[in-house]
Design a protein around this motif. Structure first.
Motif, short mmCIF file in Angstrom:
data_model
loop_
_atom_site.label_atom_id
_atom_site.label_comp_id
_atom_site.label_asym_id
_atom_site.label_seq_id
_atom_site.Cartn_x
_atom_site.Cartn_y
_atom_site.Cartn_z
N ARG A 178 97.78 -2.27 -30.04
CA ARG A 178 98.41 -1.02 -29.62
C ARG A 178 97.57 -0.30 -28.56
O ARG A 178 98.11 0.32 -27.65
N THR B 204 98.24 -2.15 -25.36
CA THR B 204 99.58 -1.81 -24.88
C THR B 204 99.61 -0.40 -24.29
O THR B 204 100.23 -0.17 -23.24
N HIS B 205 98.94 0.52 -24.95
CA HIS B 205 98.92 1.90 -24.45
C HIS B 205 98.26 1.97 -23.07
O HIS B 205 98.76 2.65 -22.17
N ARG C 265 98.05 -0.47 -20.89
CA ARG C 265 98.93 -1.13 -19.91
C ARG C 265 100.06 -0.19 -19.50
O ARG C 265 100.39 -0.07 -18.31
N GLU C 266 100.67 0.46 -20.47
CA GLU C 266 101.77 1.37 -20.16
C GLU C 266 101.29 2.51 -19.27
O GLU C 266 101.99 2.92 -18.33
N TYR C 267 100.11 3.02 -19.55
CA TYR C 267 99.57 4.11 -18.75
C TYR C 267 99.33 3.67 -17.31
O TYR C 267 99.76 4.34 -16.36
N ASN D 16 100.64 1.17 -15.74
CA ASN D 16 101.92 0.87 -15.09
C ASN D 16 102.60 2.15 -14.62
O ASN D 16 103.17 2.20 -13.53
N TYR D 17 102.54 3.18 -15.45
CA TYR D 17 103.15 4.46 -15.06
C TYR D 17 102.44 5.03 -13.83
O TYR D 17 103.09 5.47 -12.87
#
Length: 625
Positions: free
Chosen positions: A519, A522-523, A525-527, A529-530
């Motif tokens: 997690r 993933t967090h 990566r999401e950050y 990417n944003y």
């Protein structure tokens, strides 16, 4: 919420003769905007309209709700009437009926006038009593030449204004030669100005840490990490002196310089009085051929620069906007909805003030140069030769045209209202200023930062190559990630005590640190990417807007930055933040995030007791160094 539903609104549906909306708004006419509200349906024809600001509830038809929705932005009543007529079917011929309903909404204060909005900011409150200035703190670190120039400019200031300020040099140098030279400069400054000057080097810092640990032994580890260099740490540590200034000024106000600053404060020819409330307008930049030109730009302000900031720092918003320098006029409100002005509330106060810079840029990357407005972009790209120099952001003016209020500051403020608990910041890493500001707004949701339309000189010890970093994919540092993470929590919690809120923030950080490895990865990566997707979108918007009037070399670099972020967006590498090593793997990223966030959480938890002890000690803590 009000226990009584107040009244019902509807339009008269009787057909009227054709009336074409003709708008000739009086430039002196008042402006109106609809209240921000929550809406729930009551039937096929009616709804309840609950004002967010007060909780009062009103029943109205959906047609009236549609009309209110068309009146969100501050405009004249005639402009609102014309807009309602042209956007809501069936009302084209009912100008008088529309105006009557809107006037009734004005009477009920569901359409808020500009005068009413401004008067609410004062709300009958007495002006806040300002705390005294404890000291002017100077963060110094291995740059004797820069400190020498700053002290020379402060000596000029003292000769002119005879203010006899107390100056505190917080020396975080790593070499004995720098420490000795700084100490000599401080002695000479005290001798020539007669000002009270305190020098806090490594030995004094250690004694202060020991004193705090003796009073709060359970916080020993946090005290050392917050204030002292840590063995083996290689990160920049500007946050250590920041935290020290917060403790040594607890309960009062203070101002802070970096050693590469220099007075005087100056005002650009573009500067104007009043408040700029438009969220889309950013700071402006102008470029110069060399440092001499940059330092010669602008006009020196007549006022005492300390007094200019302290006059606003700690003020309530109502008191602030009553002054000519920050007055809200109709044009500053025109076109803005109340939903974007919720930060302007009677309880709001100015927690800190800041200014722009002339000379070197404050950022380590110059990617922001590609977001300039048309005038700034034209100056940035005036010629290829100028452009190749300007991309390093070494000789420029960067500031705001008008004073602006915001929730957080991305650069170091100048004046701080430390009368109530202000949070610590990360002692390590760049971006400590933004992290502090986000944590401060989390602790004080009604507090704001005021940026003044003036600038201070900023001359770094050597020219820096920012273009290489600017052309790479956006990779925030840990403190920037933490800043954004805190911003996501704004508005989600109700506690009013800042110490309780800081403990809550510690728990929020531990929550992320305690997530399983997958997690955390993933967090991250999401950050990333944003961040990169946002950079691509904003650059593409700039490219499209400037495609017809921008030079090819600017366009080529914009394409390169978009391409770099696009490649990073689809890459399968580790979700690395900029502070971490290039060869770190995903598991290492997850471990680093947990370690960093747990460390920050420990510091947040220990800080309220440290700050309270420092406030109780008052001047004695600084006098005893």
């Amino acid at each position: 919420m009000s226990s009584n539903v107040q009244f019902q609104y509807s339009f008269d549906a009787t057909p009227q003769p054709l009336q074409r909306p003709v708008v000739r708004p009086d430039p002196n006419a008042p402006l109106f905007a609809s209240e921000d509200a929550l809406v729930a349906s009551l039937s096929n024809n009616e709804c309840i309209f609950q004002v967010k600001r007060t909780g009062d509830a009103h029943v109205m038809t959906f047609q009236v709700l549609q009309a209110l929705d068309q009146c969100r932005d501050f405009r004249t009543l005639d402009e609102h009437v014309a807009r309602v007529q042209t956007t809501i079917p069936g009302l084209e011929n009912q100008r008088d009926a529309v105006k009557t309903v809107l006037e009734s909404l004005v009477d009920r204060e569901l359409l808020v006038s500009d005068d009413l909005f401004v008067s609410r900011l004062s709300d009958g409150r007495a002006a806040r009593a300002s705390k005294p200035l404890r000291a002017a703190f100077i963060r110094a670190c291995d740059r004797p030449a820069q400190l020498d120039r700053l002290l020379a400019s402060l000596a000029d200031y003292e000769r002119r204004f005879r203010s006899a300020r107390h100056y505190v040099v917080l020396d975080d140098s790593s070499t004995e030669a720098s420490i000795d030279r700084h100490r000599d400069l401080v002695r000479e400054f005290a001798r020539t100005t007669g000002c009270k000057v305190t020098f806090i080097g490594p030995a004094e810092r250690q004694r202060l840490a020991d004193k705090l640990a003796k009073a709060l032994p359970a916080a020993r580890a946090a005290i050392d990490s917050l204030l002292l260099p840590q063995p083996g740490a290689t990160n920049f540590g500007g946050g250590r002196s920041w935290n020290l200034a917060l403790l040594l000024s607890a309960g009062d106000r203070f101002v802070m310089f970096d050693d590469d600053h220099r007075l005087p404060l100056k005002r650009h020819e573009l500067a104007a009085s009043g408040l700029d409330l438009a969220p889309s307008r950013g700071a402006f930049a102008r470029f110069f051929r060399n440092m001499e030109e940059a330092l010669g730009a602008g006009e020196e302000i007549d006022a005492d620069p300390f007094a200019l900031h302290l006059d606003a720092c700690g003020s309530g918003i109502g008191d602030l906007v009553a002054r000519d320098a920050y007055k809200l006029d109709r044009e500053s409100l025109r076109g803005l909805p109340l939903s974007r002005l919720t930060h302007l509330a009677p309880d709001a106060r100015v927690l800190a003030t800041m200014h722009g810079t002339y000379g070197s840029a404050r950022s380590e990357s110059a990617a922001w140069l590609y977001q300039l407005d048309a005038e700034g972009r034209a100056d940035f790209t005036a010629s290829r030769e100028a452009y190749l120099a300007n991309v390093e952001a070494q000789h420029l003016w960067h500031g705001t045209r008008q004073a602006r209020l915001s929730s957080i500051a991305w650069f170091t403020p100048f004046a701080f209202d430390n009368s109530e608990l202000l949070p610590c910041t990360n002692p390590l890493g760049r971006g400590e200023d933004a992290l502090f500001s986000a944590a401060a707004h989390f602790c004080h949701p009604d507090a704001l930062v005021l940026e003044l339309p003036v600038a201070i000189g900023h001359v770094q010890e050597q020219s820096r190559r920012r273009s290489q970093r600017s052309l790479q994919a956006s990779t925030p540092r840990l403190n920037h990630f933490a800043t954004d993470y805190i911003q996501r929590q704004f508005g989600a919690f109700l506690a009013s005590d800042p110490a309780q809120r800081l403990h809550l923030l510690a728990g929020i950080f531990r929550d992320l640190a305690g997530a399983d490895e997958a997690r955390r990865v993933t967090h991250l990566r999401e950050y990333l990417n944003y961040v990169r997707a946002d950079a691509i979108e904003r650059l593409q918007q700039q490219f499209e807007a400037a495609a017809n009037d921008s030079p090819i070399y600017w366009q080529a670099d914009v394409r390169s930055i978009i391409d770099a972020n696009g490649r990073a967006l689809i890459a399968k590498g580790a979700p690395r933040l900029a502070d971490w090593s290039d060869d770190i793997d995903p598991a290492g990223c997850a471990a680093a995030l947990a370690r960093e966030f747990n460390g920050l959480a420990d510091q947040f938890d220990a800080w309220p007791a440290l700050w309270s002890y420092a406030r109780e000690q008052g001047e004695r803590l600084l006098a005893g160094v």
